[in-house]
Design an enzyme around this catalytic site. Sequence first.
Site, short mmCIF file in Angstrom:
data_model
loop_
_atom_site.label_atom_id
_atom_site.label_comp_id
_atom_site.label_asym_id
_atom_site.label_seq_id
_atom_site.Cartn_x
_atom_site.Cartn_y
_atom_site.Cartn_z
CD GLN A 50 71.97 -1.48 -49.70
OE1 GLN A 50 72.53 -0.67 -48.72
NE2 GLN A 50 71.60 -2.91 -49.02
CE1 TYR A 102 62.32 -11.25 -45.40
CE2 TYR A 102 64.24 -12.40 -45.44
CZ TYR A 102 63.06 -12.13 -44.96
OH TYR A 102 62.31 -12.84 -43.84
CD GLU A 121 60.85 -6.86 -52.09
OE1 GLU A 121 59.92 -5.99 -51.49
OE2 GLU A 121 61.81 -7.16 -51.75
CG ASP A 179 69.60 -7.22 -48.33
OD1 ASP A 179 69.54 -6.90 -47.30
OD2 ASP A 179 69.58 -6.65 -49.46
CB CYS A 227 70.33 -2.57 -42.60
SG CYS A 227 68.72 -2.93 -42.25
#
Length: 446
Positions: free
Chosen positions: A278, A307, A331, A374, A401
Amino acid sequence: MTEALPVTAASSRRQPDAELTVGKPAHGGHFVARHEGRVVFVRHALEGERVRVRFTEAEENASFWRADVVEVLEASPQRTVHPWPHADALKAAAAGRTAVGGAEFGHVLLPEQRRLKTVVFQEQLERLAGTERAVSVEPVPGETEDGLGWRTRAAFSVDPAGRLAMHPHRSHEMVPVHEMPLAVPAINRLRLWGIDLTGISRVDAAVGSGAGEPLVLLVPSKGTHPRRAAAVAAAIRDASVAVLEPETGRVQRITGRTWLQESVRGVDYRVTGPGFWQIHRGAPEALVGAVLEGLQPAAGDRVADLYAGAGLFTVPLAHAVGPTGAVLSVEGSAGTVRDARRNLHGQEQAAIVQGRVDAALGRWNEPLDAVLLDPPRTGAGKKVVQQIIARRPRTVGYVSCDPASFARDLGYFRRAGWSLDTLRVFDLYPHTHHMESFARLLPPSA
């Protein structure tokens, strides 16, 4: 992190400037205006203003045009002095150049920035998810009054003269830059703009929240001799420096170390070179708190972290479910998965999988009590949402996001009978149009 930049059409440059009255905000940092019956998406404006614009994309057969403000004829009371001259569209126009991207809301007072983000988020929910929901965009705890100095990661280009540079929005043009007010002070103290970067095509700088110096990644231009990268590295003081191969993600150390230490809620993480983390200095703390409060993981639970990156959420989830529980971490990036394995060392309840989320879910045979998503800006997508629904978890947490892709995915859940419970929206990107959200979704039986 790097977006493909379209070439501005020649026909766009031939369009004369125009005076427009600016309407409502639109997703993507634009405001809507009309010119001779055509929709125009205008940047660097504010609702209600009368402005003169320069068209940046104006193909005759296009359904809409794009434009930048070059002069404000009637200003909004919410307009303020831009904190970054390189990104100030008015100063750039007066100097005969284009503003760099990355601070498209810098001309807007911070409270108004958050109101605009609220309007956009609510509009996306209504249009794409069929959901009316009051939204409040909240600053991160500890945010500065001016909204500056928050970026712990920054990416720069290098112009043909070897100067640190950035691109204007949707352009291949390069504008030399001196300082970046959105970056944490440790990045600006590197003074990368004072170094001859000839032979380098891109420079990434990052600062960890834990112990250790900043990390600078150099991407050499094609054909650059390794000695040139070493010479550039020698000019960078008080930082680790490495060479990044963007095609493979391989990082080659020149000096110092190739990773950063991050610390969140007393837990240390290792994040290698280009690995995702982040960007806002306060984001990890705020988001981990929102996720744990929303999912409420308990001992013995079976949780999927999709993710998952380097394990920002996987680590606290593994601690919460304990040795009697199970956490699936998925991931796609091989380097980031290596970081996750280091960060989850000794946590036997965590299964770490590298690969596509849909493929990993298809192979995972255990039931799931909770799922955390995410995804990247494009969202999870219909297939992944359907796979999650089929697992019948008691709750789903969704970190996003992008309000548009989140609203689209929320629509998939809603059409299967799921409901939106908790929703928090964070202003993790002050002076830009971006925002981050956490949502808790509940199944039909809840």
